[in-house]
Structures are given as C-alpha cells and as structure tokens.
Enzyme design. Structure first.
Site, mmCIF file in Angstrom:
data_model
loop_
_atom_site.group_PDB
_atom_site.id
_atom_site.type_symbol
_atom_site.label_atom_id
_atom_site.label_comp_id
_atom_site.label_asym_id
_atom_site.label_seq_id
_atom_site.Cartn_x
_atom_site.Cartn_y
_atom_site.Cartn_z
ATOM 1 N N CYS A 252 0.846 -1.046 -0.006
ATOM 2 C CA CYS A 252 0.026 0.039 -0.254
ATOM 3 C C CYS A 252 0.960 1.052 -0.140
ATOM 4 O O CYS A 252 1.683 1.311 0.828
ATOM 5 C CB CYS A 252 -0.938 0.081 1.214
ATOM 6 S SG CYS A 252 -2.055 -1.351 1.521
ATOM 7 N N ASP B 33 -7.215 -5.959 8.337
ATOM 8 C CA ASP B 33 -6.759 -6.130 7.122
ATOM 9 C C ASP B 33 -5.584 -5.417 6.722
ATOM 10 O O ASP B 33 -5.632 -4.331 6.609
ATOM 11 C CB ASP B 33 -8.149 -5.723 6.168
ATOM 12 C CG ASP B 33 -7.855 -5.951 4.505
ATOM 13 O OD1 ASP B 33 -6.747 -6.810 4.341
ATOM 14 O OD2 ASP B 33 -8.592 -5.438 4.000
ATOM 15 N N ARG C 120 0.897 -7.850 -6.171
ATOM 16 C CA ARG C 120 0.721 -6.127 -6.665
ATOM 17 C C ARG C 120 -0.539 -5.694 -5.785
ATOM 18 O O ARG C 120 -1.613 -6.565 -5.515
ATOM 19 C CB ARG C 120 0.490 -6.085 -8.063
ATOM 20 C CG ARG C 120 -0.759 -6.704 -8.603
ATOM 21 C CD ARG C 120 -0.780 -6.358 -10.119
ATOM 22 N NE ARG C 120 -2.189 -6.884 -10.550
ATOM 23 C CZ ARG C 120 -2.551 -7.044 -11.773
ATOM 24 N NH1 ARG C 120 -1.506 -6.547 -12.821
ATOM 25 N NH2 ARG C 120 -3.471 -7.215 -12.324
ATOM 26 N N GLY C 121 -0.492 -4.502 -5.285
ATOM 27 C CA GLY C 121 -1.498 -3.926 -4.708
ATOM 28 C C GLY C 121 -2.785 -3.667 -5.682
ATOM 29 O O GLY C 121 -2.639 -3.551 -7.046
ATOM 30 N N GLY D 274 -4.633 -1.206 -5.890
ATOM 31 C CA GLY D 274 -4.524 0.164 -6.289
ATOM 32 C C GLY D 274 -3.378 0.356 -7.096
ATOM 33 O O GLY D 274 -2.941 1.763 -7.344
ATOM 34 N N ARG E 237 -12.384 0.362 -6.751
ATOM 35 C CA ARG E 237 -12.105 0.266 -5.257
ATOM 36 C C ARG E 237 -11.599 1.472 -4.737
ATOM 37 O O ARG E 237 -11.615 1.692 -3.644
ATOM 38 C CB ARG E 237 -11.421 -1.134 -5.095
ATOM 39 C CG ARG E 237 -10.800 -1.246 -3.968
ATOM 40 C CD ARG E 237 -9.911 -2.892 -4.068
ATOM 41 N NE ARG E 237 -9.427 -2.933 -2.821
ATOM 42 C CZ ARG E 237 -9.307 -4.436 -2.546
ATOM 43 N NH1 ARG E 237 -9.682 -5.215 -3.570
ATOM 44 N NH2 ARG E 237 -8.598 -4.911 -1.512
ATOM 45 N N GLU F 25 -2.231 3.944 -5.624
ATOM 46 C CA GLU F 25 -2.122 3.909 -3.934
ATOM 47 C C GLU F 25 -1.368 2.384 -3.751
ATOM 48 O O GLU F 25 -1.948 2.008 -2.470
ATOM 49 C CB GLU F 25 -3.661 4.138 -3.560
ATOM 50 C CG GLU F 25 -3.867 5.416 -3.572
ATOM 51 C CD GLU F 25 -5.279 5.666 -2.834
ATOM 52 O OE1 GLU F 25 -5.448 4.926 -1.704
ATOM 53 O OE2 GLU F 25 -5.862 6.381 -3.475
#
Ligand code: XMP
Length: 523
Positions: free
Chosen positions: A342, A375, A422-423, A425, A437, A452
C-alpha cells in the site's frame, strides 16, 4: 484465581486503559507487546475457532485477501481446507468469478450432487476423449437415459484404450448390479450414511443416489468420504457449510450506471448467481468504506439477501464501523494503508496505524454486536495474535502471495523463485478492474488518478498448508502465553505494553550471526 501484583496492573494495561493513555498516538503491531498471564492452557489445546456471523464459523481466524495475486479458487479451496476462508477477487469477468465460486463449492464435499454422466450411445473411446479434454481425475461414470434415469455404471477398469471401439453399455454394470440409495433415505448426516454403507459393503467404491423415479441425483465415492472422515483427526479442520461444502467468499465492486447511480440490477443479479452456487459471504471491498456508495451498495445487498453474510470496508474508525453496520454489514474490514504493497499513506497522507485503528473499531463493534477483521500489515504470526486481541479475524495478503496456490506464474531471478504480488491500487491492477475500489473510473487510471499500491514480488513460500501451520502454531503459542483457551479469552486476558525502538530491536534476533532464520520471526 491468579494473584495479579499491583505493579503489574500499572505497567501491563487492558485495552481500554492502554489505548486511553497512549491516545492520540497511532500505534501499530511493533509498537506494542503483550504481557504473559498465568496459564493452564497448552498451546496445542487452544481453540482457534471464530464466529464471524450467524452463518459463518471458521476453525481458523485467517482469511485470504481479495487481491488478484492472492485469492482465486485454488487459494480459496486451500484456505477453507485449513479452516479459514478465501475471498475471491473481482478483477475478472463476472462469469469467471461465478466459475471460481462453483469450483470452490464443488470441491470434494462427500455427496457430489451433479455427477458427470454419459449416455448409452457413447463408445469407450468417447469417454477417454472426454477425460482427456476436461482433465477429469476419475474414470468411473454413471450411464443415464436422456431423461436422467439411471441405466448403469461404467467402471474405471474398462475405460481403457484397448476397448476404445466398444460401446459403454458392453462394459457397464447393469442397473440391478449398481448400489444405490434413495435421496429420501440419506437422512440428516449424508457423510455418516455413506460411511456406514461403505463399511458394510466391502470393496464397493461408489454409491449412487436416485430419486423416486430412479433418476440419478448424486454420487458418493469412498475416497471422498475417507478424506472427510480423516479430517476429523486433523488439528486444522476444514471450514464447511451445512451441506459439507467448503466455505467461500467473494468480493464485488459497485457497478455504476451512466449517471453515477449504483446499478442495482447488475449487482443483485451477479451476487444472486453466486449465492445460487452456494456463496457464503460477499464483500463490498473498497479502500474507503465510510462512504455513501459502499453504504448504499451494502443496503441493496442486505435488502435482497436477508441471510447472506455481508462484509464491507475498509474503515479505521468507530464511526465507520457503526455506519456500515447500520447499512446491514455483519463483518467490517478494518485497515487503511497498513498493507505491504500500500502507498495510500504516502500518496494521500491518510490512514491509521493498525492497532489504534483496530481499537477504535473494536469499541464500536462490541457495542453494536458486529464482527471486525484486521486487514493488512500482518507480517508475522505475532501480529495476528495482537490483532486477535481486538478483532474476530485477520486478512492476509503478503503472507499468502508466495504460496503455490496463489495465482500467477513462478518467476526465477538469479536462482531464486518468486511470484508477482501487487496492490489492487497499483496502476496495472486498476487497469485490470479494481479502479472503482479506489474511487476512480477505469478510463481515468494513469490520468486523473494516482496509484495507491505498488507491484512487487514475493519469494515462493511452499503450500498454504505449510504457511498456515506455521501461523496457527504462532497463534497457539500466543494463546498459551496469555492463558487463553479460545479467542474470547485471548481478548479478555490481553494486557499491553508500549515498545520503544530499543525494545523493537530486542524483540528480533540480535547480536548474533543468524545462520538459519525462522520465516515468521523476522520483523
Ligand atoms: P498485506 O500487508 O497482507 O495487506 O499485504 C493486504 C491488504 O492490503 C490492502 N490493499 C491495498 N491497500 N493500496 C492500498 O492502500 C493497494 O494497492 C492495496 N492492495 C491491497 C487490502 O486491504 C489487502 O487485503
């Protein structure tokens, strides 16, 4: 009763006092440590079960993250077999997501309700072709008439290349030679019924289920039943529904109409199709859950699916928990920016260190009778123990992304093996479907929106079972130290202490040359 000396009481504080005294500093996992308590609990006796909603009880409080490099059906099956839960990601077509749900729900569950059949006009060669084309791992097939009535059973021993030009009816066991049970005679415990049958009928491996008109409506195989019975002795018991099927969760994005309103029909239809396949939990999964959009989508789902467990998020405040609970969510995801991939806190300057976010969320969740899950940001089993002192479960991404059951190819770089992680975001993931999202439309990705999340690699980490065994072992140790025989006692027994940078250094191996490191002891 334990005698708890008064100095202890002043240094090692329960959650309310500890977070009260440290506010408004935001604390995360490594900022705190848990104090040991008197214990008569052996780690191996600790019960890791958690009840997330009226319909969802897990035997392990770990969920795999709804990320496209973490959870597809293979991961969800592995997680449920270990007693936890996988949440399928939604960076795929709705049709594909439905297929993924079906794969999880139809994984070995004792009674196969929709067995693969063949008709009497086929040759053995046709059956061999079907096995090859579909990649079936079995070779025994019921033979039925066009209307589904049972004609016989083609045993695997005749499904051979040398008989390829013979009719299936030449090699089948006729109807009167096939063992069957009436659907109405199965009773309340289908596994026990089949187990009894196989014990009483030595050497028989298949039991067919028929209805009053002798139409085929199910199949038991001895190997499935033995696997399920064998699970009873495992220390990690699979998480199953009342039909003995593995539990499965799926995340959804919020579909929008041209005018920006929620496309309710599309949302309801897709979730409805997954529920028909047996979906146990739907997650309205976004980066910012304390929003009108997530609230409205949650309300739509709650109104339409009264008994479905709804998870929504993410939030990091008591207000966010209350809001989503009032909209109809049963479980709230807590975490903004702690994840290993993140960059929300860097890009947007927003997010709360995870233990403080969990504490704020837990105060409201307790009052409202809601479940919360932590989370993101979990890098070792000790973090899970800390998170569970305030929550009902944890969601892991990075810890599972290197497992062989995670989606994606293994890549070799200079003799080491990795998987992509991978994120959701990250620019690439948002282009593949997860832009909503983060509150962006797919066409804005890269133009009006900032990523992000990052794209990364995880070292390959063996199987989910191996990883989960290590994590579960760590949770059990933590529970043993705190004298907690179950997760509710873990919450009430937890006493916290603040850790300084020197304390953090002391917490990891130090002042030695490490020759063999333990996967989850590194901070
Ligand atoms: P871990 O630390 O287990 O975290 O790898 C997984 C969780 O991180 C969240 N997630 C993101 N958060 N940008 C974010 O700010 C992202 O690109 C991103 N992708 C995933 C998510 O909650 C996941 O479960």
């Amino acid at each position: 009763m334990t005698k708890y000396p008064s100095m202890d009481k002043e240094i090692f504080l329960p959650a309310e006092q500890f977070f009260e005294q440290t506010k408004p500093t935001g604390l995360t996992f490594d900022d705190i440590s848990l104090a040991t308590r008197y214990s008569d609990v052996l780690p191996s006796d600790a019960n890791l079960g958690t009840q997330l909603s009226e319909n969802i009880s897990l035997n392990l409080p770990i969920l795999s993250s709804d990320m496209d490099t973490v959870t597809e059906s293979e991961m969800a099956i592995a997680m449920a077999l270990c007693g936890g839960l996988g949440i399928l990601h939604y960076n795929m077509s709705k049709r594909q997501q439905l297929k993924e749900v079906t794969r999880v729900k139809y994984h070995v569950h004792g009674l196969i309700q929709d067995p693969i059949t063949i008709t009497a006009d086929k040759l053995i060669g046709d059956v061999l072709g079907l096995i090859d084309q579909k990649g079936f791992q079995f070779r025994t097939f019921p033979i039925v008439e066009d209307n589904g009535k049972l004609l016989g059973l083609l045993p695997g021993r005749v499904v051979k290349h040398r008989y390829r030009s013979r009719k299936v009816t030449d090699g089948m066991l006729a109807r009167n030679e096939v063992y069957t049970v009436k659907q109405t005679d199965i009773g309340e415990d289908p596994i026990q019924t089949a187990d009894r049958f196989f014990s009483e009928h030595m050497g028989i491996h298949k039991l067919l289920v028929v209805d009053d008109n002798d139409k085929l409506c199910g199949l038991y195989t001895l190997s499935d039943i033995e696997r399920i019975i064998g699970e009873a002795g495992n220390h990690l018991k699979p998480a199953r529904d009342h039909n003995f099927r593995l539990l499965c969760g799926a995340a959804v994005s919020i579909p929008r109409l041209e005018d920006g309103k929620i496309n309710q029909d599309e949302l309801i239809q897709h979730v409805g199709e997954m529920v028909q396949q047996g979906l146990n939990l739907v997650a309205v999964s976004t980066a910012h859950g304390h929003t009108q959009g997530v609230g409205d989508a949650t309300k739509v789902l709650r109104k339409e699916f009264a008994n479905l467990t709804i998870m929504a998020g993410n939030v990091t405040s008591g207000e966010g928990v209350e809001f989503l609970g009032d909209c109809g969510a049963d479980i709230i995801k807590v975490g903004q920016g702690p994840g290993s991939i993140c960059t929300t806190r860097i890009v947007a300057g927003v997010g709360i260190p995870q233990m403080s976010a969990l504490y704020a969320a837990s105060c409201k969740a307790k009052k409202k009778g809601l479940s919360i899950v932590a989370d993101g940001g979990i890098t070792k089993s000790g973090d899970i123990v800390k998170a569970l002192t305030l929550t009902d479960g944890v969601i892991c991404g990075s810890l599972l992304a290197g497992c062989k059951e995670a989606p994606g190819r293994i890549i070799e770089i200079e003799g080491k093996y990795y998987k992509q992680y991978r994120g959701m975001g990250s620019l690439e993931a948002m282009r593949d479907g997860s832009a909503a999202r983060y509150g962006h439309s797919a066409k804005d990705v890269g133009a009006k929106s900032a990523a992000e999340g990052i794209e990364a690699l995880k070292e390959v980490a063996g199987s989910v079972t191996e990883t989960i065994n290590l994590l579960a072992g760590g949770i059990r140790s933590g529970m043993g130290y705190l004298g907690a025989s179950n997760l509710s006692e873990l919450k009430s027994n937890a006493r916290y202490v603040r850790v300084t940078p020197a304390g953090q250094k002391e917490s990891s191996p130090h002042d030695v040359i490490e020759i063999k490191n333990s996967e989850f002891s590194r901070s």
